[in-house]
Enzyme design. Structure first.
Site, PDB file in Angstrom:
ATOM      1  N   ASP A  29      39.383  35.196  30.347  1.00 11.34           N
ATOM      2  CA  ASP A  29      40.489  34.576  31.118  1.00 11.34           C
ATOM      3  C   ASP A  29      40.726  33.197  30.225  1.00 11.34           C
ATOM      4  O   ASP A  29      39.895  32.490  29.865  1.00 11.34           O
ATOM      5  CB  ASP A  29      40.311  34.379  32.359  1.00 11.34           C
ATOM      6  CG  ASP A  29      41.507  34.150  33.222  1.00 11.34           C
ATOM      7  OD1 ASP A  29      42.143  34.837  34.116  1.00 11.34           O
ATOM      8  OD2 ASP A  29      42.256  32.893  32.840  1.00 11.34           O
ATOM      9  N   ILE A  30      42.156  32.839  29.764  1.00 15.08           N
ATOM     10  CA  ILE A  30      42.344  31.685  29.082  1.00 15.08           C
ATOM     11  C   ILE A  30      41.955  30.358  29.929  1.00 15.08           C
ATOM     12  O   ILE A  30      42.036  29.398  29.646  1.00 15.08           O
ATOM     13  CB  ILE A  30      43.617  31.826  28.684  1.00 15.08           C
ATOM     14  CG1 ILE A  30      43.846  30.968  27.433  1.00 15.08           C
ATOM     15  CG2 ILE A  30      44.652  31.646  29.657  1.00 15.08           C
ATOM     16  CD1 ILE A  30      45.099  31.221  26.595  1.00 15.08           C
ATOM     17  N   ASN A  85      44.824  40.875  42.389  1.00 11.72           N
ATOM     18  CA  ASN A  85      45.993  40.479  42.663  1.00 11.72           C
ATOM     19  C   ASN A  85      47.087  41.173  42.871  1.00 11.72           C
ATOM     20  O   ASN A  85      47.466  41.803  41.716  1.00 11.72           O
ATOM     21  CB  ASN A  85      46.277  38.850  42.493  1.00 11.72           C
ATOM     22  CG  ASN A  85      45.384  37.765  42.673  1.00 11.72           C
ATOM     23  OD1 ASN A  85      44.635  37.945  43.865  1.00 11.72           O
ATOM     24  ND2 ASN A  85      44.711  37.348  41.595  1.00 11.72           N
ATOM     25  N   GLN A  90      50.235  37.729  42.568  1.00 13.44           N
ATOM     26  CA  GLN A  90      49.811  38.155  41.005  1.00 13.44           C
ATOM     27  C   GLN A  90      50.886  37.374  40.325  1.00 13.44           C
ATOM     28  O   GLN A  90      52.001  37.630  40.337  1.00 13.44           O
ATOM     29  CB  GLN A  90      50.113  39.964  40.929  1.00 13.44           C
ATOM     30  CG  GLN A  90      49.826  40.401  39.875  1.00 13.44           C
ATOM     31  CD  GLN A  90      50.269  41.892  39.630  1.00 13.44           C
ATOM     32  OE1 GLN A  90      50.894  42.257  40.650  1.00 13.44           O
ATOM     33  NE2 GLN A  90      49.854  42.434  38.507  1.00 13.44           N
ATOM     34  N   HIS A  96      45.502  43.684  36.610  1.00 11.76           N
ATOM     35  CA  HIS A  96      44.347  43.224  35.820  1.00 11.76           C
ATOM     36  C   HIS A  96      43.087  43.221  36.890  1.00 11.76           C
ATOM     37  O   HIS A  96      43.750  42.672  38.015  1.00 11.76           O
ATOM     38  CB  HIS A  96      44.635  42.026  35.183  1.00 11.76           C
ATOM     39  CG  HIS A  96      45.198  40.955  35.848  1.00 11.76           C
ATOM     40  ND1 HIS A  96      46.599  40.963  36.140  1.00 11.76           N
ATOM     41  CD2 HIS A  96      44.987  39.854  36.430  1.00 11.76           C
ATOM     42  CE1 HIS A  96      47.116  39.861  36.585  1.00 11.76           C
ATOM     43  NE2 HIS A  96      45.969  39.238  36.844  1.00 11.76           N
ATOM     44  N   HIS A  98      39.918  40.928  38.064  1.00 16.59           N
ATOM     45  CA  HIS A  98      39.221  39.621  37.545  1.00 16.59           C
ATOM     46  C   HIS A  98      37.694  40.090  37.900  1.00 16.59           C
ATOM     47  O   HIS A  98      37.326  40.441  38.966  1.00 16.59           O
ATOM     48  CB  HIS A  98      39.475  38.568  38.437  1.00 16.59           C
ATOM     49  CG  HIS A  98      41.203  38.104  38.187  1.00 16.59           C
ATOM     50  ND1 HIS A  98      41.374  36.679  37.489  1.00 16.59           N
ATOM     51  CD2 HIS A  98      42.291  38.459  38.782  1.00 16.59           C
ATOM     52  CE1 HIS A  98      42.557  36.678  37.439  1.00 16.59           C
ATOM     53  NE2 HIS A  98      43.181  37.518  38.413  1.00 16.59           N
TER      54      HIS A  98
END
Ligand code: AMP
Length: 120
Positions: A29-30, A85, A90, A96, A98
Site C-alpha cells: 500500500d502506497i 472495505n 471503499q 482489494h 488489506h
C-alpha cells in the site's frame, strides 16, 4: 480506463509488487497504516465483496494466507488484520483485501526498506 488498480495491473502505474499469478496481484500500500501494509487484488476489474465470484475470492484468500505469513515473518510483526472495505468505506472501487501487520514495538522504516526486507 480510470481505475487506479487496473492501471497498476496494466503496468501504467508502478507498484511495489510482492507476488502475482494469473488471477491475483499483491503489492505494498502506497500510504501504509503500518509497516508492510499490503493489498491483494484480482487482476480483472471486480467492484466489491458482493460482486466477486467465489472461485476468485477463494484464490485471493489462499494467497492472503501465504502472503500474511511471509510479510509478518520477514518484518517480525506480532499479528495482522485482514480488512476489506465496501460502499462508502471503499475508496478505490476495485476489490482489494488489506493485510495490515500489527506490532508490539513498530520500527520506523521507509517503504523501500520494507520492500527490500520482504523480497530479499
Ligand atoms: P480502501 O479505503 O479500502 O479503498 O483503500 C484503498 C487503499 O489503496 C488505500 O490504503 C490507499 O493507500 C491504497 N492505494 C491507493 N492508490 C494506490 C497505489 N497507486 N498504490 C498502492 N496503494 C494505493
Amino acid at each position: 480506463m480510470e481505475c487506479v488498480f487496473c492501471k497498476i495491473v496494466n503496468g501504467e502505474i508502478p507498484c511495489k509488487k510482492i507476488y502475482e499469478d494469473d488471477n491475483v496481484l499483491v503489492f505494498l500500500d502506497i500510504n501504509p497504516y503500518s509497516l508492510g501494509h499490503t493489498l491483494i487484488i484480482p487482476k480483472k476489474h471486480v467492484l466489491d465483496f458482493e460482486t466477486i465470484d467465489e472461485e476468485l475470492l477463494m484464490n485471493i484468500l489462499k494467497v492472503a494466507k501465504n502472503i500474511s505469513k511471509l510479510v509478518c515473518d520477514k518484518l517480525g510483526a506480532d499479528g495482522y488484520k485482514l480488512i476489506q472495505n465496501n460502499g462508502l468505506a471503499q475508496e478505490v472501487k476495485h476489490f482489494h483485501l488489506h493485510i495490515i501487520p500489527v506490532y508490539n514495538d513498530e520500527k520506523k522504516m521507509s517503504i523501500d526498506e520494507v520492500y527490500k526486507k520482504i523480497t530479499e
